[in-house]
Enzyme design. Sequence first.
Site, PDB file in Angstrom:
ATOM      1  N   TYR B 112      21.828   2.145 -14.725  1.00  0.00           N
ATOM      2  CA  TYR B 112      21.584   1.244 -13.595  1.00  0.00           C
ATOM      3  C   TYR B 112      20.695   0.087 -14.029  1.00  0.00           C
ATOM      4  O   TYR B 112      19.799   0.253 -14.866  1.00  0.00           O
ATOM      5  CB  TYR B 112      20.861   1.978 -12.459  1.00  0.00           C
ATOM      6  CG  TYR B 112      21.745   2.834 -11.599  1.00  0.00           C
ATOM      7  CD1 TYR B 112      22.498   2.279 -10.571  1.00  0.00           C
ATOM      8  CD2 TYR B 112      21.806   4.209 -11.799  1.00  0.00           C
ATOM      9  CE1 TYR B 112      23.293   3.075  -9.762  1.00  0.00           C
ATOM     10  CE2 TYR B 112      22.601   5.011 -10.988  1.00  0.00           C
ATOM     11  CZ  TYR B 112      23.338   4.440  -9.973  1.00  0.00           C
ATOM     12  OH  TYR B 112      24.116   5.223  -9.175  1.00  0.00           O
ATOM     13  N   TYR B 151      25.592  10.117 -15.589  1.00  0.00           N
ATOM     14  CA  TYR B 151      24.253   9.941 -16.153  1.00  0.00           C
ATOM     15  C   TYR B 151      23.378  11.151 -15.861  1.00  0.00           C
ATOM     16  O   TYR B 151      23.581  11.862 -14.877  1.00  0.00           O
ATOM     17  CB  TYR B 151      23.598   8.657 -15.632  1.00  0.00           C
ATOM     18  CG  TYR B 151      23.421   8.559 -14.125  1.00  0.00           C
ATOM     19  CD1 TYR B 151      22.328   9.138 -13.490  1.00  0.00           C
ATOM     20  CD2 TYR B 151      24.336   7.852 -13.352  1.00  0.00           C
ATOM     21  CE1 TYR B 151      22.158   9.031 -12.117  1.00  0.00           C
ATOM     22  CE2 TYR B 151      24.175   7.745 -11.973  1.00  0.00           C
ATOM     23  CZ  TYR B 151      23.089   8.336 -11.362  1.00  0.00           C
ATOM     24  OH  TYR B 151      22.925   8.235 -10.005  1.00  0.00           O
ATOM     25  N   ARG B 161      24.691  13.536 -13.046  1.00  0.00           N
ATOM     26  CA  ARG B 161      25.512  13.087 -11.922  1.00  0.00           C
ATOM     27  C   ARG B 161      26.932  12.818 -12.416  1.00  0.00           C
ATOM     28  O   ARG B 161      27.122  12.175 -13.444  1.00  0.00           O
ATOM     29  CB  ARG B 161      24.981  11.764 -11.331  1.00  0.00           C
ATOM     30  CG  ARG B 161      23.596  11.757 -10.701  1.00  0.00           C
ATOM     31  CD  ARG B 161      23.394  12.693  -9.531  1.00  0.00           C
ATOM     32  NE  ARG B 161      24.524  12.978  -8.663  1.00  0.00           N
ATOM     33  CZ  ARG B 161      24.963  12.213  -7.659  1.00  0.00           C
ATOM     34  NH1 ARG B 161      24.382  11.082  -7.383  1.00  0.00           N
ATOM     35  NH2 ARG B 161      25.987  12.570  -6.915  1.00  0.00           N
ATOM     36  N   HIS B 164      30.139   8.150 -10.008  1.00  0.00           N
ATOM     37  CA  HIS B 164      30.185   7.953  -8.557  1.00  0.00           C
ATOM     38  C   HIS B 164      29.848   6.514  -8.200  1.00  0.00           C
ATOM     39  O   HIS B 164      29.179   5.811  -8.961  1.00  0.00           O
ATOM     40  CB  HIS B 164      29.203   8.897  -7.838  1.00  0.00           C
ATOM     41  CG  HIS B 164      27.777   8.648  -8.223  1.00  0.00           C
ATOM     42  ND1 HIS B 164      27.219   9.163  -9.376  1.00  0.00           N
ATOM     43  CD2 HIS B 164      26.782   7.917  -7.650  1.00  0.00           C
ATOM     44  CE1 HIS B 164      25.959   8.767  -9.481  1.00  0.00           C
ATOM     45  NE2 HIS B 164      25.667   7.987  -8.449  1.00  0.00           N
ATOM     46  N   HIS B 166      28.088   4.497  -4.902  1.00  0.00           N
ATOM     47  CA  HIS B 166      27.386   4.646  -3.624  1.00  0.00           C
ATOM     48  C   HIS B 166      27.988   3.670  -2.611  1.00  0.00           C
ATOM     49  O   HIS B 166      28.241   2.502  -2.950  1.00  0.00           O
ATOM     50  CB  HIS B 166      25.899   4.314  -3.779  1.00  0.00           C
ATOM     51  CG  HIS B 166      25.164   5.235  -4.706  1.00  0.00           C
ATOM     52  ND1 HIS B 166      24.446   6.320  -4.265  1.00  0.00           N
ATOM     53  CD2 HIS B 166      25.027   5.233  -6.057  1.00  0.00           C
ATOM     54  CE1 HIS B 166      23.888   6.936  -5.306  1.00  0.00           C
ATOM     55  NE2 HIS B 166      24.229   6.295  -6.410  1.00  0.00           N
TER      56      HIS B 166
HETATM   57 FE   LIG Z   1      23.787   6.999  -8.413  1.00  0.00          FE
END
Ligand SMILES: [Fe+3]
Lengths: 204, 246
Positions: B112, B151, B161, B164, B166
């Site tokens: 991110y 990640y 995770r 995905h 969001h």
């Molecule tokens: Fe996330």
Amino acid sequence: MAQSLGILKESASQTAGPYVHIGLLPNFVDIKGVYESDLGSAMVNEQTKGERITICGKVFDGAGAPLRDALIEIWQADSQGFYNSHSELRGTADPNFTGWGRQPTHMESGEFRFETIKPGRVPYKDGRLMAPHISFWIVARGINIGLHTRMYFGDEEQANSEDPLLARIEHRVRVSTLIASREGNNYGFDIYLQGDRETVFLDI
Amino acid sequence: MSNKKPETGAFWARDHTRHPPALTPTYKTSVLRSPQKALLSLDGTLSEITGPVFNPSILGELDNDLIHNYAAPGESAIGERIIVHGRVVDERGKGVSGALLEFWQANAGGRYRHKKETYLAAIDPNFGGCGRTITDEDGYYRFRTVRPGAYPWPNGVNDWRPAHIHFSVFGHGFSQRLITQMYFDGDPMIWSCPIVKTIPDKAAIEQLIAALDMNNTIPMDARAYKFDIVLRGRRSTLFENRLEGN
Ligand SMILES: [Fe+3]
């Protein structure tokens, strides 16, 4: 077997996670140039009608620490009590006030801050007037489904005493968790996720 | 925006058996951030059945193109190019028009663009990670992006995770407000994720898994995933003009 009602089921909620700002407040986390400004960051302009107020507060976890990664949205009527929404059929809301705001809690202090106007009163379903209030919605890492609550105004004692939602709170000592205290033009409204002072959250 | 008649019915009660409960100890952050007292239930008033209106004029030309909306001129984000498309409907199956969708995600390596993010995967200089769009009058939407990477995150010692995206969704009323996540069909990581597993109902999890949709690919460019989102239904106002005493 009878016919099926053909009803779908609401998509399940998932936490907003630690990086909610990337999606909803990118300029706040230095992702510049994608959107001109962050949606919901300014609620009023010079033409907006009504009494200017500021709402400040923090969101506390069960250990008493303020959340520094939360995101809060508010939704409210204009100064005359009209919502700027397609479902508002009683009249036309102030075109200079959308009624919707979005702010982060500060990454160090944990404080959130909204510059807005004091809303007018909106009728309950039976026509009685509800006390002036602002709807709050809180999301953050660790919150699995967005939390709805309402803020009422500490200087509206008479209206608050007649409010249908406040009247539904069984443990009267908890009513105060929804009432912001006034100091000048500033209302202080802290939200407690857990513990003795847990805010009344709504399934609404 | 639409010639459909505005609706004013209250929203159906939320079916909490399909949503995660507030307290889910295997997702550790929820422990101190979960209300412990019962929620106060109230049939929606005007404050809940109304909600903000977003005009498509707020959208920039590249808002629904994460491959280019942060990239330098002539550059594009690195990764598997995909189209995500689908429809926002309510529990009655009615398309939700004018719904603002905002989405955010990690880059193709699972990183991110955020100062608190510490994963060692590389930042992609041409990928910001956010986008938005507004549904058309039948509730349809689409956007272009790269498939995000999986990640790791600090929860258990080896929790990851699944890939995905969001999603934040506005419907027509503030009580329809929803944040959820989209997962990718066939990803084996889905079923071991502590955040996915906060959802107590298998069918509700499957409803968040987008299907590979080879009929909507752009040949030689991008594959497609179809992801429909369901918001709360609402009562018709028919026969409901009775005043309630209290
Ligand atoms: Fe996330």
